[in-house]
Design an enzyme around this catalytic site. Structure first.
Site, mmCIF file in Angstrom:
data_model
loop_
_atom_site.group_PDB
_atom_site.id
_atom_site.type_symbol
_atom_site.label_atom_id
_atom_site.label_comp_id
_atom_site.label_asym_id
_atom_site.label_seq_id
_atom_site.Cartn_x
_atom_site.Cartn_y
_atom_site.Cartn_z
ATOM 1 N N HIS A 160 -3.229 -5.123 1.754
ATOM 2 C CA HIS A 160 -2.427 -5.768 2.907
ATOM 3 C C HIS A 160 -2.609 -7.208 3.336
ATOM 4 C CE1 HIS A 160 -2.265 -1.437 4.661
ATOM 5 N NE2 HIS A 160 -3.187 -1.086 3.796
ATOM 6 N N CYS B 84 0.795 -1.362 -0.001
ATOM 7 C CA CYS B 84 -0.069 0.272 -0.116
ATOM 8 C C CYS B 84 0.857 1.160 -0.160
ATOM 9 C CB CYS B 84 -1.072 -0.213 1.110
ATOM 10 S SG CYS B 84 -2.642 0.940 0.991
ATOM 11 N N GLU C 70 -0.697 -8.622 5.673
ATOM 12 C CA GLU C 70 -0.633 -8.672 6.924
ATOM 13 C C GLU C 70 -1.881 -8.828 7.718
ATOM 14 O OE1 GLU C 70 -0.189 -6.297 5.268
ATOM 15 O OE2 GLU C 70 -0.548 -4.168 6.289
#
Ligand code: GLN
Length: 184
Positions: free
Chosen positions: A163, A71, A165
Protein backbone atom coordinates in the site's frame (compact mmCIF):
# COMPACT_ATOMS: atom_id res chain seq x y z
CA UNK A 1 -15.65 2.17 -4.50
CA UNK A 2 -14.45 0.62 -1.29
CA UNK A 3 -11.25 0.32 0.70
CA UNK A 4 -8.29 2.71 0.83
CA UNK A 5 -9.35 5.19 -1.86
CA UNK A 6 -9.11 8.32 0.31
CA UNK A 7 -5.42 7.74 0.98
CA UNK A 8 -4.79 7.42 -2.77
CA UNK A 9 -6.73 10.64 -3.30
CA UNK A 10 -4.54 12.48 -0.77
CA UNK A 11 -1.32 11.07 -2.25
CA UNK A 12 -2.31 12.05 -5.80
CA UNK A 13 -3.59 15.49 -4.78
CA UNK A 14 -0.32 16.19 -3.00
CA UNK A 15 1.35 15.61 -6.38
CA UNK A 16 -0.96 18.14 -8.05
CA UNK A 17 -3.54 15.79 -9.61
CA UNK A 18 -7.23 16.42 -10.04
CA UNK A 19 -8.85 13.37 -8.49
CA UNK A 20 -12.36 12.08 -9.02
CA UNK A 21 -13.89 9.01 -7.39
CA UNK A 22 -15.24 6.35 -9.73
CA UNK A 23 -18.27 4.31 -8.67
CA UNK A 24 -20.26 3.97 -11.90
CA UNK A 25 -19.35 3.79 -15.59
CA UNK A 26 -20.15 7.45 -16.32
CA UNK A 27 -17.62 8.54 -13.65
CA UNK A 28 -14.89 7.28 -16.00
CA UNK A 29 -15.63 10.06 -18.49
CA UNK A 30 -12.45 12.06 -19.09
CA UNK A 31 -10.37 10.04 -16.64
CA UNK A 32 -6.69 9.78 -17.65
CA UNK A 33 -5.59 7.14 -15.19
CA UNK A 34 -7.39 4.87 -12.77
CA UNK A 35 -6.33 3.56 -9.35
CA UNK A 36 -7.93 0.36 -8.07
CA UNK A 37 -7.39 0.61 -4.31
CA UNK A 38 -6.82 -2.00 -1.66
CA UNK A 39 -9.78 -3.29 0.30
CA UNK A 40 -11.68 -6.48 -0.21
CA UNK A 41 -11.51 -7.84 -3.73
CA UNK A 42 -14.69 -9.91 -3.45
CA UNK A 43 -16.70 -6.86 -2.32
CA UNK A 44 -15.25 -4.76 -5.11
CA UNK A 45 -15.94 -7.52 -7.62
CA UNK A 46 -19.66 -7.28 -6.85
CA UNK A 47 -19.64 -3.54 -7.46
CA UNK A 48 -17.68 -3.93 -10.68
CA UNK A 49 -20.18 -6.43 -12.04
CA UNK A 50 -23.37 -4.71 -10.89
CA UNK A 51 -23.69 -1.94 -13.48
CA UNK A 52 -21.14 -2.66 -16.15
CA UNK A 53 -18.32 -0.71 -14.48
CA UNK A 54 -15.90 -3.63 -14.87
CA UNK A 55 -16.73 -3.97 -18.59
CA UNK A 56 -16.18 -0.25 -19.15
CA UNK A 57 -12.81 -0.40 -17.38
CA UNK A 58 -11.83 -3.33 -19.61
CA UNK A 59 -12.77 -1.34 -22.73
CA UNK A 60 -10.68 1.62 -21.60
CA UNK A 61 -7.76 -0.61 -20.62
CA UNK A 62 -7.82 -2.04 -24.15
CA UNK A 63 -7.29 1.57 -25.33
CA UNK A 64 -4.29 1.81 -22.98
CA UNK A 65 -5.84 3.77 -20.11
CA UNK A 66 -3.20 3.57 -17.34
CA UNK A 67 -4.36 1.42 -14.41
CA UNK A 68 -2.75 1.02 -11.01
CA UNK A 69 -3.97 -1.73 -8.68
CA UNK A 70 -2.87 -1.94 -5.05
CA UNK A 71 -3.42 -5.13 -3.06
CA UNK A 72 -7.09 -6.02 -3.72
CA UNK A 73 -6.73 -3.90 -6.88
CA UNK A 74 -3.84 -6.10 -7.95
CA UNK A 75 -6.04 -9.17 -7.42
CA UNK A 76 -8.73 -7.63 -9.63
CA UNK A 77 -6.25 -6.92 -12.41
CA UNK A 78 -4.87 -10.47 -12.51
CA UNK A 79 -5.93 -13.02 -15.14
CA UNK A 80 -5.66 -15.86 -12.64
CA UNK A 81 -6.36 -16.03 -8.92
CA UNK A 82 -4.92 -19.18 -7.44
CA UNK A 83 -7.71 -21.55 -6.33
CA UNK A 84 -10.49 -19.03 -6.90
CA UNK A 85 -13.04 -18.34 -9.60
CA UNK A 86 -14.11 -14.99 -8.13
CA UNK A 87 -14.74 -12.20 -10.64
CA UNK A 88 -11.71 -10.25 -11.82
CA UNK A 89 -10.95 -7.81 -14.63
CA UNK A 90 -8.35 -10.30 -15.85
CA UNK A 91 -6.08 -7.82 -17.61
CA UNK A 92 -2.57 -8.69 -16.43
CA UNK A 93 -0.88 -11.92 -17.47
CA UNK A 94 -0.18 -13.09 -13.94
CA UNK A 95 -1.41 -15.53 -11.32
CA UNK A 96 -1.91 -14.05 -7.85
CA UNK A 97 -2.38 -15.78 -4.55
CA UNK A 98 -4.67 -14.04 -2.04
CA UNK A 99 -3.84 -13.58 1.67
CA UNK A 100 -0.61 -15.21 0.72
CA UNK A 101 1.81 -14.25 3.46
CA UNK A 102 0.33 -16.52 6.12
CA UNK A 103 -1.54 -15.78 9.29
CA UNK A 104 1.32 -14.85 11.64
CA UNK A 105 2.58 -12.20 9.28
CA UNK A 106 -0.77 -11.23 7.78
CA UNK A 107 0.24 -7.58 8.08
CA UNK A 108 3.78 -6.25 8.14
CA UNK A 109 6.07 -3.49 6.95
CA UNK A 110 9.39 -3.87 5.24
CA UNK A 111 11.97 -1.97 3.21
CA UNK A 112 11.73 -3.00 -0.44
CA UNK A 113 14.42 -2.55 -3.00
CA UNK A 114 12.80 -1.07 -6.13
CA UNK A 115 15.61 -0.26 -8.58
CA UNK A 116 13.19 1.51 -10.96
CA UNK A 117 12.56 4.10 -8.21
CA UNK A 118 16.18 4.70 -7.26
CA UNK A 119 18.64 3.29 -4.77
CA UNK A 120 16.73 4.35 -1.64
CA UNK A 121 14.38 1.52 -0.53
CA UNK A 122 10.61 1.92 -0.46
CA UNK A 123 8.89 1.39 2.89
CA UNK A 124 6.13 -1.08 2.02
CA UNK A 125 3.02 -1.80 4.10
CA UNK A 126 1.43 -5.21 3.47
CA UNK A 127 -2.09 -5.87 4.79
CA UNK A 128 -3.44 -9.38 4.19
CA UNK A 129 -1.64 -8.99 0.92
CA UNK A 130 -1.49 -11.16 -2.15
CA UNK A 131 1.70 -11.96 -3.98
CA UNK A 132 2.28 -12.80 -7.61
CA UNK A 133 2.93 -16.50 -8.01
CA UNK A 134 3.46 -16.52 -11.78
CA UNK A 135 4.14 -13.94 -14.49
CA UNK A 136 4.18 -14.18 -18.26
CA UNK A 137 7.40 -13.01 -19.98
CA UNK A 138 5.74 -9.70 -20.99
CA UNK A 139 5.32 -8.66 -17.32
CA UNK A 140 8.08 -6.61 -15.72
CA UNK A 141 9.03 -7.38 -12.11
CA UNK A 142 9.72 -4.16 -10.18
CA UNK A 143 10.19 -5.67 -6.70
CA UNK A 144 10.26 -8.91 -4.76
CA UNK A 145 10.05 -9.58 -1.04
CA UNK A 146 11.82 -12.74 0.14
CA UNK A 147 11.65 -14.20 -3.34
CA UNK A 148 7.96 -13.37 -3.83
CA UNK A 149 6.94 -10.94 -6.54
CA UNK A 150 5.12 -7.93 -5.06
CA UNK A 151 5.36 -5.10 -7.62
CA UNK A 152 4.84 -5.47 -11.38
CA UNK A 153 4.23 -3.56 -14.58
CA UNK A 154 2.75 -4.71 -17.85
CA UNK A 155 2.49 -1.94 -20.44
CA UNK A 156 -0.12 0.55 -19.21
CA UNK A 157 -0.77 -1.41 -16.01
CA UNK A 158 0.99 -1.23 -12.66
CA UNK A 159 0.23 -3.35 -9.60
CA UNK A 160 1.60 -3.58 -6.07
CA UNK A 161 0.82 -6.08 -3.33
CA UNK A 162 1.62 -3.35 -0.78
CA UNK A 163 0.00 0.00 0.00
CA UNK A 164 2.12 2.96 -1.18
CA UNK A 165 -0.73 5.32 -0.28
CA UNK A 166 -0.14 4.64 3.44
CA UNK A 167 3.41 6.01 3.59
CA UNK A 168 4.69 9.55 2.98
CA UNK A 169 7.06 8.45 0.18
CA UNK A 170 5.33 9.42 -3.08
CA UNK A 171 7.67 7.72 -5.57
CA UNK A 172 5.28 4.93 -6.52
CA UNK A 173 2.48 7.41 -7.27
CA UNK A 174 4.95 9.58 -9.18
CA UNK A 175 5.93 6.56 -11.25
CA UNK A 176 2.26 5.93 -12.07
CA UNK A 177 1.75 9.60 -12.99
CA UNK A 178 4.63 9.29 -15.43
CA UNK A 179 2.72 6.43 -17.08
CA UNK A 180 -0.36 8.70 -17.18
CA UNK A 181 1.51 11.57 -18.80
CA UNK A 182 2.97 9.21 -21.41
CA UNK A 183 -0.57 8.05 -22.22
CA UNK A 184 -1.83 11.63 -22.54
N1 GLN B 1 -7.06 -9.72 1.36
C1 GLN B 1 -7.73 -8.78 0.51
C2 GLN B 1 -8.37 -9.46 -0.69
O1 GLN B 1 -8.13 -10.60 -0.93
C3 GLN B 1 -6.79 -7.72 0.03
C4 GLN B 1 -6.28 -6.92 1.20
C5 GLN B 1 -5.94 -5.49 0.86
O2 GLN B 1 -6.32 -4.97 -0.17
N2 GLN B 1 -5.26 -4.86 1.78
O3 GLN B 1 -9.13 -8.85 -1.37
Amino acid sequence: MQGAFREHRFALESLGCDVTEVRKPSDLEGVQGLVLPGGESTAMAKLLQSDGLGDRIKQLAAKDLPLFGTCAGMILLAKDIDGSDQYRLGLMDVTVRRNAFGRQIASFETDLSVPALGSHPVRAVFIRAPYVAKVAPNVGILAEHEGKIVFIRQGNMLASAFHPELTPDKRVHEYFLKMVSEYR
